[in-house]
Scaffold this active site. Sequence first.
Site, PDB file in Angstrom:
ATOM      1  N   SER A  46      67.214  66.393  18.731  1.00  0.00           N
ATOM      2  CA  SER A  46      68.084  67.517  19.051  1.00  0.00           C
ATOM      3  C   SER A  46      68.648  67.392  20.459  1.00  0.00           C
ATOM      4  O   SER A  46      68.160  66.616  21.281  1.00  0.00           O
ATOM      5  CB  SER A  46      67.340  68.857  18.919  1.00  0.00           C
ATOM      6  OG  SER A  46      66.620  69.153  20.093  1.00  0.00           O
ATOM      7  N   SER A  47      69.664  68.196  20.730  1.00  0.00           N
ATOM      8  CA  SER A  47      70.288  68.215  22.055  1.00  0.00           C
ATOM      9  C   SER A  47      69.342  68.768  23.110  1.00  0.00           C
ATOM     10  O   SER A  47      69.588  68.607  24.314  1.00  0.00           O
ATOM     11  CB  SER A  47      71.564  69.064  22.019  1.00  0.00           C
ATOM     12  OG  SER A  47      71.255  70.406  21.667  1.00  0.00           O
ATOM     13  N   LYS A  48      68.268  69.415  22.696  1.00  0.00           N
ATOM     14  CA  LYS A  48      67.322  69.997  23.652  1.00  0.00           C
ATOM     15  C   LYS A  48      66.612  68.925  24.486  1.00  0.00           C
ATOM     16  O   LYS A  48      66.081  69.222  25.553  1.00  0.00           O
ATOM     17  CB  LYS A  48      66.296  70.857  22.920  1.00  0.00           C
ATOM     18  CG  LYS A  48      66.893  72.027  22.149  1.00  0.00           C
ATOM     19  CD  LYS A  48      67.668  72.982  23.024  1.00  0.00           C
ATOM     20  CE  LYS A  48      68.143  74.194  22.244  1.00  0.00           C
ATOM     21  NZ  LYS A  48      68.960  75.107  23.069  1.00  0.00           N
ATOM     22  N   ASP A  49      66.600  67.689  23.995  1.00  0.00           N
ATOM     23  CA  ASP A  49      66.034  66.600  24.799  1.00  0.00           C
ATOM     24  C   ASP A  49      66.732  66.512  26.149  1.00  0.00           C
ATOM     25  O   ASP A  49      66.110  66.257  27.183  1.00  0.00           O
ATOM     26  CB  ASP A  49      66.196  65.248  24.090  1.00  0.00           C
ATOM     27  CG  ASP A  49      65.228  65.058  22.942  1.00  0.00           C
ATOM     28  OD1 ASP A  49      64.442  65.980  22.663  1.00  0.00           O
ATOM     29  OD2 ASP A  49      65.274  63.983  22.318  1.00  0.00           O
ATOM     30  N   ALA A  52      65.645  69.490  28.469  1.00  0.00           N
ATOM     31  CA  ALA A  52      64.226  69.398  28.826  1.00  0.00           C
ATOM     32  C   ALA A  52      64.017  68.306  29.877  1.00  0.00           C
ATOM     33  O   ALA A  52      63.330  68.525  30.887  1.00  0.00           O
ATOM     34  CB  ALA A  52      63.383  69.116  27.592  1.00  0.00           C
TER      35      ALA A  52
END
Length: 322
Positions: A46-49, A52
């Site tokens: 996901s783009s959350k990598d 984070a």
Amino acid sequence: MKQDIQAYNNVLELIGNTPLVKLQNITKGLKGNYYAKVEAFNPGHSSKDRIALYILEQAEKKGLLKPGDTIIETTSGNTGFSIAMISIIKGYECILAVSSKSSPDKIDMLRAMGAKVYVCPAHVSADDPRSYYQVAKRLHEEIKGSVYINQYFNVLNMEAHYHTTGKEIWEQTNGNITHLVACSGTGGTISGTAKYLKEQNPDVKILAVGAFGSVLKKYHETGEFDVIDTFTKVTDEASAHMARQISKVEGLFVGYTSGAAMQAIKQYEEEGMFDENSNVVVIFPDHGSRYMSKIYNNEWMNNQGFFDSEHEEEPKKVEYIK
């Protein structure tokens, strides 16, 4: 003579530089060219990598984090998975407070990545001591050497996408992008990406997707928002069916939000937003595997009332050989 082995040092080096894939089938009959920024190619799917890693690296630069410290965050799944993955590589303990609305498979995924998970009741107010916000704050106060990520989240979220997603899209399209379509939650993805693109070419149109709320609430009420040109609402039902359709006709196993973004493209196109020369980039933020108990589960879809006269479902049958 031996050749050097070409390998990455760890999975963190795989974050970002996700591919741009031309959509060939789901866009048939639409004017323009359509390209998906497929964020599921990040190692955490996901783009959350991106956010984070950026947030934790900024905390390290400021001296807020050192190996052995504890990272605490409230999460619904994707961000928590990314933080847990990065914590493994960087040597941090990871504690995640999640809502009881989170599916069992998401909770299991977080645990599998070494995180300690606190499941908190969903139907309590944010200031209730049992809410996942308050539980995270309490743990931060109790655990020495801990950092509660939420307090750094919003601004750095936007910065992460400004420095990575926006730059990548501009370079991948050789500056020929005419429209960006992206969903907005906290607004970080669309704001950061759009800010970079607008700096390169103010004529790039930024088309937001989502319900009224967060950053879109101000835009809806006042028309004031620096980077968003317009937005549209999509229904949960249409988004779920669109995600399933993308998987079937494009071979891209995408999540709920990707379906919402694609549905928005259909609505924008019907409004005459695009022409034959449009180069539209849509952000597909995560992978369909995160939604196996929801939009890819026929029982869940049926319970939501999503199978109706407009959206009849004829799933492939499963045959059991005895």
